[in-house]
Design a protein around this motif. Structure first.
Motif, mmCIF file in Angstrom:
data_model
loop_
_atom_site.group_PDB
_atom_site.id
_atom_site.type_symbol
_atom_site.label_atom_id
_atom_site.label_comp_id
_atom_site.label_asym_id
_atom_site.label_seq_id
_atom_site.Cartn_x
_atom_site.Cartn_y
_atom_site.Cartn_z
ATOM 1 N N PHE A 12 -41.302 28.807 -37.117
ATOM 2 C CA PHE A 12 -42.701 29.236 -37.068
ATOM 3 C C PHE A 12 -43.538 28.206 -36.311
ATOM 4 C CE2 PHE A 12 -46.968 29.553 -38.979
ATOM 5 C CZ PHE A 12 -47.240 30.875 -38.696
ATOM 6 N N GLN A 13 -43.298 26.936 -36.595
ATOM 7 C CA GLN A 13 -44.030 25.848 -35.938
ATOM 8 C C GLN A 13 -43.870 25.934 -34.419
ATOM 9 O OE1 GLN A 13 -46.603 23.395 -36.441
ATOM 10 N NE2 GLN A 13 -45.378 22.686 -38.146
ATOM 11 N N GLY A 14 -42.707 26.388 -33.967
ATOM 12 C CA GLY A 14 -42.456 26.527 -32.535
ATOM 13 C C GLY A 14 -43.371 27.526 -31.855
ATOM 14 N N ASN A 15 -43.959 28.435 -32.621
ATOM 15 C CA ASN A 15 -44.893 29.416 -32.057
ATOM 16 C C ASN A 15 -46.274 28.822 -31.795
ATOM 17 O OD1 ASN A 15 -43.008 31.524 -32.147
ATOM 18 N ND2 ASN A 15 -43.469 31.900 -34.289
ATOM 19 N N PHE A 16 -46.520 27.630 -32.316
ATOM 20 C CA PHE A 16 -47.818 26.974 -32.182
ATOM 21 C C PHE A 16 -47.595 25.537 -31.706
ATOM 22 C CE2 PHE A 16 -48.187 30.309 -35.306
ATOM 23 C CZ PHE A 16 -49.335 30.974 -34.891
ATOM 24 N N PRO A 17 -47.404 25.335 -30.394
ATOM 25 C CA PRO A 17 -46.991 24.029 -29.871
ATOM 26 C C PRO A 17 -48.093 22.977 -29.774
ATOM 27 C CG PRO A 17 -47.264 25.565 -28.071
ATOM 28 C CD PRO A 17 -47.468 26.344 -29.348
ATOM 29 N N TYR A 18 -49.297 23.257 -30.230
ATOM 30 C CA TYR A 18 -50.415 22.325 -30.037
ATOM 31 C C TYR A 18 -50.102 20.924 -30.555
ATOM 32 C CZ TYR A 18 -54.982 20.168 -30.135
ATOM 33 O OH TYR A 18 -56.015 19.290 -29.951
ATOM 34 N N ARG A 19 -49.494 20.806 -31.714
ATOM 35 C CA ARG A 19 -49.211 19.495 -32.304
ATOM 36 C C ARG A 19 -48.366 18.640 -31.354
ATOM 37 N NH1 ARG A 19 -48.262 17.281 -37.624
ATOM 38 N NH2 ARG A 19 -48.538 19.284 -38.608
ATOM 39 N N GLY A 24 -52.308 25.155 -25.916
ATOM 40 C CA GLY A 24 -52.250 26.358 -26.740
ATOM 41 C C GLY A 24 -53.342 26.348 -27.800
ATOM 42 N N LEU A 25 -53.196 27.238 -28.757
ATOM 43 C CA LEU A 25 -54.167 27.341 -29.840
ATOM 44 C C LEU A 25 -54.198 26.045 -30.635
ATOM 45 C CD1 LEU A 25 -53.355 30.892 -31.238
ATOM 46 C CD2 LEU A 25 -55.330 30.230 -29.862
ATOM 47 N N ARG A 26 -55.404 25.592 -30.987
ATOM 48 C CA ARG A 26 -55.536 24.363 -31.783
ATOM 49 C C ARG A 26 -55.279 24.684 -33.248
ATOM 50 N NH1 ARG A 26 -60.556 20.803 -30.720
ATOM 51 N NH2 ARG A 26 -59.280 19.531 -32.075
ATOM 52 N N VAL A 27 -54.048 25.047 -33.524
ATOM 53 C CA VAL A 27 -53.625 25.410 -34.869
ATOM 54 C C VAL A 27 -52.511 24.454 -35.265
ATOM 55 C CG1 VAL A 27 -52.575 27.216 -36.282
ATOM 56 C CG2 VAL A 27 -54.182 27.829 -34.480
ATOM 57 N N ARG A 28 -52.640 23.913 -36.458
ATOM 58 C CA ARG A 28 -51.596 23.022 -36.974
ATOM 59 C C ARG A 28 -51.183 23.487 -38.350
ATOM 60 N NH1 ARG A 28 -52.682 16.925 -35.456
ATOM 61 N NH2 ARG A 28 -51.455 16.745 -37.336
ATOM 62 N N PHE A 29 -49.914 23.315 -38.649
ATOM 63 C CA PHE A 29 -49.359 23.669 -39.938
ATOM 64 C C PHE A 29 -48.628 22.460 -40.485
ATOM 65 C CE2 PHE A 29 -49.683 27.500 -37.458
ATOM 66 C CZ PHE A 29 -50.258 28.381 -38.346
ATOM 67 N N PRO A 30 -48.456 22.381 -41.789
ATOM 68 C CA PRO A 30 -47.667 21.276 -42.338
ATOM 69 C C PRO A 30 -46.289 21.224 -41.687
ATOM 70 C CG PRO A 30 -48.755 22.461 -44.097
ATOM 71 C CD PRO A 30 -48.950 23.272 -42.835
#
Length: 80
Positions: A12-19, A24-30
């Protein structure tokens, strides 16, 4: 088995590469903290956050309607 959940979170984290990339989207997850993952234990980072409902401007009633439309059974909660 929380090892499976950890693998799912990594994917799932791979779908949001911002970290990792700053793009990309400025979305971070634990993030999963390996090797602190076993069948019964899953340790993740803490991420200070704003509730998604606030970002979307949703009220509790509109949130419930959205869950209904998404097919999430009443009373079911998905959270960390």
């Amino acid at each position: 088995d929380l090892r499976i959940e950890a693998s799912n979170l990594d994917a799932f984290q791979g779908n949001f590469p911002y970290r990792e990339t700053g793009r990309g989207l400025r979305v971070r997850f634990p993030k999963v903290l390996r090797p602190l993952v076993t069948e019964a234990v899953l340790v993740e980072t803490f991420e200070p956050a704003v509730p998604l409902q606030r970002v979307l401007g949703q009220t509790a009633s509109s949130q419930a309607r959205g869950a209904e439309r998404a097919g999430i059974p009443e009373g079911m909660t998905v959270a960390d």
